[in-house]
Scaffold this motif. Structure first.
Motif, short mmCIF file in Angstrom:
data_model
loop_
_atom_site.label_atom_id
_atom_site.label_comp_id
_atom_site.label_asym_id
_atom_site.label_seq_id
_atom_site.Cartn_x
_atom_site.Cartn_y
_atom_site.Cartn_z
N SER A 61 3.28 -7.60 -14.54
CA SER A 61 3.34 -9.08 -15.19
C SER A 61 2.71 -9.97 -14.01
O SER A 61 2.09 -11.04 -15.25
N LEU A 62 2.01 -9.73 -13.22
CA LEU A 62 1.18 -10.43 -12.69
C LEU A 62 0.10 -10.79 -12.80
O LEU A 62 -0.69 -11.31 -13.01
N VAL A 63 -0.44 -9.00 -12.97
CA VAL A 63 -1.51 -8.65 -13.79
C VAL A 63 -2.41 -8.89 -15.52
O VAL A 63 -2.77 -9.41 -15.44
N LYS A 64 -1.17 -9.40 -15.97
CA LYS A 64 -1.21 -10.13 -17.02
C LYS A 64 -1.12 -11.29 -16.98
O LYS A 64 -1.94 -12.19 -17.60
N LYS A 65 -1.04 -12.01 -15.94
CA LYS A 65 -1.64 -13.05 -15.58
C LYS A 65 -2.96 -13.03 -15.32
O LYS A 65 -3.32 -14.31 -15.04
N PHE A 66 -2.88 -12.49 -14.37
CA PHE A 66 -3.83 -12.86 -13.36
C PHE A 66 -4.82 -11.46 -13.51
O PHE A 66 -4.70 -10.71 -12.70
N PRO A 67 -5.83 -11.31 -14.21
CA PRO A 67 -6.32 -9.67 -14.46
C PRO A 67 -6.96 -9.29 -13.47
O PRO A 67 -7.29 -7.41 -13.13
N ASN A 68 -7.75 -9.78 -12.48
CA ASN A 68 -8.11 -9.65 -10.88
C ASN A 68 -7.34 -9.08 -10.24
O ASN A 68 -7.86 -8.48 -9.31
N VAL A 69 -6.08 -9.29 -10.42
CA VAL A 69 -5.56 -9.12 -9.46
C VAL A 69 -5.01 -7.96 -9.11
O VAL A 69 -4.52 -7.08 -10.19
N SER A 70 -4.88 -7.20 -7.76
CA SER A 70 -4.54 -5.41 -7.88
C SER A 70 -3.46 -6.17 -6.28
O SER A 70 -2.60 -6.83 -5.66
N VAL A 71 -1.75 -5.07 -7.05
CA VAL A 71 -0.90 -5.28 -6.24
C VAL A 71 -1.26 -4.18 -5.40
O VAL A 71 -0.92 -3.26 -6.19
N ILE A 72 -0.81 -3.66 -4.09
CA ILE A 72 -0.56 -2.87 -2.94
C ILE A 72 0.16 -2.48 -2.31
O ILE A 72 0.80 -3.24 -2.07
N PHE A 73 1.04 -1.56 -1.70
CA PHE A 73 1.59 -1.18 -0.68
C PHE A 73 0.68 -1.31 0.36
O PHE A 73 -0.43 -1.08 0.42
N PRO A 74 1.05 -1.93 1.89
CA PRO A 74 1.02 -2.02 2.83
C PRO A 74 -0.27 -0.88 3.61
O PRO A 74 0.00 0.12 3.43
N ARG A 75 -1.11 -1.11 3.62
CA ARG A 75 -2.04 -0.01 4.74
C ARG A 75 -2.33 -0.03 5.62
O ARG A 75 -1.81 1.49 6.24
N HIS A 76 -1.34 -0.82 6.61
CA HIS A 76 -0.36 -1.05 8.09
C HIS A 76 -0.31 -1.35 8.60
O HIS A 76 0.49 -2.37 7.58
N GLU A 77 0.79 -1.31 9.37
CA GLU A 77 1.94 -2.02 9.89
C GLU A 77 1.82 -3.78 10.15
O GLU A 77 0.33 -3.64 10.66
N PRO A 78 2.28 -4.37 10.34
CA PRO A 78 2.12 -6.27 10.72
C PRO A 78 1.92 -6.01 12.30
O PRO A 78 0.49 -6.95 12.81
N ALA A 79 2.37 -5.50 12.90
CA ALA A 79 1.52 -5.23 14.44
C ALA A 79 0.09 -5.17 14.15
O ALA A 79 -0.74 -5.51 14.76
N TYR A 80 -0.08 -3.75 13.78
CA TYR A 80 -1.93 -3.87 13.61
C TYR A 80 -2.56 -4.85 12.98
O TYR A 80 -3.66 -5.19 13.35
N GLY A 81 -1.83 -5.28 11.70
CA GLY A 81 -2.54 -7.08 11.20
C GLY A 81 -2.94 -8.20 12.33
O GLY A 81 -3.87 -8.79 13.11
N ALA A 82 -1.71 -7.86 13.63
CA ALA A 82 -2.27 -9.03 14.94
C ALA A 82 -2.86 -8.07 15.77
O ALA A 82 -4.11 -9.24 16.33
N GLY A 83 -3.27 -6.48 16.42
CA GLY A 83 -3.71 -6.77 16.82
C GLY A 83 -5.40 -6.47 16.19
O GLY A 83 -6.73 -7.60 16.96
N LEU A 84 -5.52 -7.03 14.73
CA LEU A 84 -6.79 -6.90 14.32
C LEU A 84 -7.40 -8.98 14.36
O LEU A 84 -8.22 -9.14 14.29
N LEU A 85 -6.27 -9.89 14.41
CA LEU A 85 -5.74 -11.25 14.44
C LEU A 85 -6.89 -11.40 16.34
O LEU A 85 -7.93 -12.15 16.71
N ALA A 86 -6.55 -10.37 16.97
CA ALA A 86 -6.53 -10.75 18.37
C ALA A 86 -8.12 -9.85 17.93
O ALA A 86 -8.31 -10.67 19.20
N LEU A 87 -8.40 -8.96 17.99
CA LEU A 87 -10.10 -8.62 17.90
C LEU A 87 -11.04 -9.49 18.01
O LEU A 87 -11.43 -10.04 18.08
N GLN A 88 -10.47 -10.41 16.44
CA GLN A 88 -11.27 -11.27 15.40
C GLN A 88 -12.07 -12.61 17.14
O GLN A 88 -12.66 -12.86 16.74
#
Length: 319
Positions: free
Chosen positions: A288-315
């Motif tokens: 349904s989403l891609v029908k409205k926005f063809p350039n959107v990709s819907v994915i499952f998480p590559r990493h857990e949220p804590a990993y995201g927090a680590g990336l933001l800290a490293l930034q």
């Protein structure tokens, strides 16, 4: 080499990862809840300290590691007053001499944000895109290349949480009772609730929901009954799932319209228990989403949220 801590603090558990500047996770630790609005500041501090200690011990380090940055992504943290409270917690953390780390934090290396942002960054692997988090509750959060953000939903089970497990379960019980009354078409949900809850009659839902004082999480835990019924072809259950999908697509579309261009190529990461159902709710949402926005990709998480927090800290160490 720089070392950072990424912390994901929620209502049920706290996760901490110890990461180096090559994005390698050296240690991971868990502890109890760190939602200070629910358990208080002191208990929150204890949970975060325990998670850090457990991550340090899991890293099997022989001497204390110097921490150059930290990111805390905590549930319910968004207002200025919340951020000030968490800053105080970080100060107390740095005075704890029992942790297997040493601190080298500057003010600019302390990131405090809500858990939606770290779920986005961890799920996609970068701080640009959209996260659609749907479990007991629901929220959609996006961030573009310019750093603009947009949140839709997350208003709780009374004021919002459309598409969530709680709202799905409530809609299903409502539909089952209407079917029993004769106001709506027949549905297998009547027998499904009776069997799951050990009820002699669907009318006994009154005793379960009202007199036993069932809370939000217990009610939300009934959502898999709806998922199973929908996967088995029940018309009413499928209508409920389709309605949930419509709400989530609408919320996601609102974020896209607010901070992205319609033809933007972007990723939408889906997190939370609702997406793991048998009735293909994830596929329905994506289609349904891609029908409205063809350039959107819907994915499952590559990493857990804590990993995201680590990336933001490293930034913060690379600026």
């Amino acid at each position: 080499m720089s070392y950072v801590l990424g912390i994901d603090g929620g209502g049920s558990k706290t996760v901490c990862i110890l990461m180096d500047d090559l994005h390698q996770v050296l240690g991971r630790g868990e502890a109890g809840s760190s939602n200070y609005q629910g358990i208080g500041i002191e208990a929150t501090l204890q949970s975060i300290q325990s998670a850090i200690q457990n991550a340090s011990e899991a890293a099997i380090i022989t001497s204390p590691v110097k921490i150059d940055a930290i990111c805390l992504g905590l549930a319910g943290v968004g207002r200025a007053v919340d951020i000030e409270v968490v800053k105080g917690l970080v100060e107390e953390l740095q005075s704890n001499k029992s942790l297997l780390i040493t601190w080298a934090l500057q003010l600019e290396n302390i990131v405090i944000c809500n858990d939606a942002l770290i779920a986005l960054v961890g799920g996609i692997g970068q701080p640009v895109g959209i996260v659609v988090a749907v479990g007991t509750g629901s929220i959609v959060f996006g961030r573009n290349h310019q750093g603009d953000t947009k949140r839709v939903g997350g208003w709780g089970y009374i004021l919002g949480d459309e598409g969530s497990a709680y709202k799905i379960a409530i809609a299903a019980m409502n539909a089952a009772l209407k079917s029993y009354d004769g106001r709506e078409i027949s549905t297998s949900l009547v027998e499904a609730f009776k069997e799951h809850l050990g009820l002699e009659n669907i009318e006994d839902l009154i005793e379960v929901i009202y007199r036993r004082g069932w809370g939000v999480k217990k009610i939300a835990a009934l959502a898999p009954i709806v998922d199973f019924a929908a996967a088995s072809g029940d018309i009413v259950a499928n209508i409920i799932i389709d309605d949930a999908v419509k709400e989530l697509v609408k919320a996601t579309s609102t974020v896209i319209d607010a901070i992205f261009s319609v033809d933007s190529a972007l990723e939408v990461v889906t997190t939370g228990s609702v997406w793991r159902g048998r009735c293909k709710i994830h596929e329905r949402f994506a289609a349904s989403l891609v029908k409205k926005f063809p350039n959107v990709s819907v994915i499952f998480p590559r990493h857990e949220p804590a990993y995201g927090a680590g990336l933001l800290a490293l930034q913060t160490t690379q600026n």
